[in-house]
Design a protein around this motif. Structure first.
Motif, PDB file in Angstrom:
ATOM      1  N   ARG A 236       0.832  -1.200   0.000  1.00 49.33           N
ATOM      2  CA  ARG A 236       0.000   0.000   0.000  1.00 49.33           C
ATOM      3  C   ARG A 236       0.873   1.260   0.000  1.00 49.33           C
ATOM      4  O   ARG A 236       0.605   2.211  -0.730  1.00 49.33           O
ATOM      5  CB  ARG A 236      -0.905  -0.021   1.236  1.00 49.33           C
ATOM      6  CG  ARG A 236      -1.811   1.197   1.383  1.00 49.33           C
ATOM      7  CD  ARG A 236      -2.532   1.179   2.720  1.00 49.33           C
ATOM      8  NE  ARG A 236      -3.355   2.358   2.906  1.00 49.33           N
ATOM      9  CZ  ARG A 236      -4.651   2.417   2.664  1.00 49.33           C
ATOM     10  NH1 ARG A 236      -5.280   1.347   2.219  1.00 49.33           N
ATOM     11  NH2 ARG A 236      -5.322   3.538   2.862  1.00 49.33           N
TER      12      ARG A 236
ATOM     13  N   VAL B  67      -8.298   3.454  -1.562  1.00 45.88           N
ATOM     14  CA  VAL B  67      -6.948   2.972  -1.877  1.00 45.88           C
ATOM     15  C   VAL B  67      -6.956   1.459  -2.107  1.00 45.88           C
ATOM     16  O   VAL B  67      -6.112   0.936  -2.830  1.00 45.88           O
ATOM     17  CB  VAL B  67      -5.965   3.355  -0.755  1.00 45.88           C
ATOM     18  CG1 VAL B  67      -4.565   2.796  -1.031  1.00 45.88           C
ATOM     19  CG2 VAL B  67      -5.891   4.876  -0.595  1.00 45.88           C
ATOM     20  N   VAL B  68      -7.925   0.752  -1.534  1.00 41.21           N
ATOM     21  CA  VAL B  68      -7.973  -0.716  -1.661  1.00 41.21           C
ATOM     22  C   VAL B  68      -8.057  -1.162  -3.120  1.00 41.21           C
ATOM     23  O   VAL B  68      -7.264  -2.010  -3.558  1.00 41.21           O
ATOM     24  CB  VAL B  68      -9.133  -1.283  -0.824  1.00 41.21           C
ATOM     25  CG1 VAL B  68      -9.385  -2.750  -1.164  1.00 41.21           C
ATOM     26  CG2 VAL B  68      -8.829  -1.131   0.662  1.00 41.21           C
TER      27      VAL B  68
ATOM     28  N   LEU C 297      -4.739  -0.469  -4.967  1.00 41.14           N
ATOM     29  CA  LEU C 297      -3.702  -1.459  -4.645  1.00 41.14           C
ATOM     30  C   LEU C 297      -3.965  -2.766  -5.379  1.00 41.14           C
ATOM     31  O   LEU C 297      -3.036  -3.377  -5.935  1.00 41.14           O
ATOM     32  CB  LEU C 297      -3.669  -1.689  -3.131  1.00 41.14           C
ATOM     33  CG  LEU C 297      -2.701  -2.752  -2.617  1.00 41.14           C
ATOM     34  CD1 LEU C 297      -1.268  -2.400  -2.971  1.00 41.14           C
ATOM     35  CD2 LEU C 297      -2.859  -2.911  -1.099  1.00 41.14           C
TER      36      LEU C 297
END
Length: 250
Positions: free
Chosen positions: A112, A195-196, A199
């Motif tokens: 991340r 952000v998941v 990534l």
């Protein structure tokens, strides 16, 4: 590319060029994500387009998905958008990122922190949604991916200073259609944290012969849900403390 990829691409291209919408791709439907990406790439190639970015989603407990964005469909806010001839278009307010450097394929997955280090900026967007299917809820996930998950275009807001210090999952999203407030709530990203899916995308694309490139925009899923609207109004979407986007539908 499989032997069905050109046929699936031609079916979807025909709709983009004015043919009736499809019930589905039938036996030309991609069977997996690699084949779905191949159809996306074939469609963009036939349109003479280049990849300007990606849409991605990775909801908990569900299969993730991604789609290429035609660079020609990325427009800065304020913008004007022509609604299809059937008189409606889908709108979704989202959080997007732009890469400052590429994330090429490598043996170890990106963390991340590494992905965020490669991000140049973040900003609000409104995704314009047009399916090439009669009823997108009735096609398989891979058929939906082949159609770039009904992507039509992306209206980009201004870069947000200090975004790294913000609670992106907890921002208040608001979307209005003319004078009507359609959605106003806290959070709402399908993956919880925007952000998941970013990534996931960075680590998934190399398995399909693809990778994120510098300058590409990644939009991370609707915080408002998909709402279908008619022309003749201004759509405003954004997040508290994170800016807003406007698009006039004509």
């Amino acid at each position: 590319m499989t032997d069905t990829t050109p046929r699936a691409a031609e079916m979807l291209l025909a709709v983009r060029r004015g043919a009736p919408r499809l019930a589905g791709l039938g036996d030309a439907a991609p069977r997996n994500m690699t084949e779905a990406f191949a159809v996306q790439r074939a469609v963009l190639s036939s349109l003479g387009a280049r990849i300007g970015g990606w849409k991605c989603s990775a909801p908990p407990g569900q299969d993730p998905s991604g789609a290429m964005l035609d660079a020609a469909g990325l427009r800065a806010s304020p913008a004007t958008w022509t609604v299809p001839a059937d008189g409606r278009i889908g709108i979704e307010t989202e959080i997007a990122f732009r890469l400052g450097r590429p994330l090429p394929a490598r043996a170890m997955p990106y963390t991340r922190e590494e992905v965020l280090e490669a991000v140049d900026t973040a900003f609000p967007v409104i995704e314009m949604v047009v399916s090439r299917y009669q009823d997108p809820s009735k096609v398989s996930p891979m058929e939906a991916m082949a159609d770039c998950i009904a992507h039509a275009g992306l209206i980009l807001g201004a870069d947000v200073p200090g975004w790294r210090g913000m609670d992106l999952p907890g921002l208040v999203v608001k979307q209005s259609y003319g004078a009507e407030v359609q959605v106003e709530k806290r959070g709402g990203n399908p993956s919880g944290d925007p952000v998941v899916p970013l990534l996931w995308l960075a680590n998934a694309l190399p398995h399909h012969g693809l990778a994120l490139e510098a300058g590409q925009v990644m939009t991370t899923g609707s915080c408002t849900g998909l709402i279908w609207v008619a022309p003749g109004q201004r759509v405003t979407g954004g997040f508290g403390g994170f800016g807003e986007v406007t698009v006039d539908l004509v």
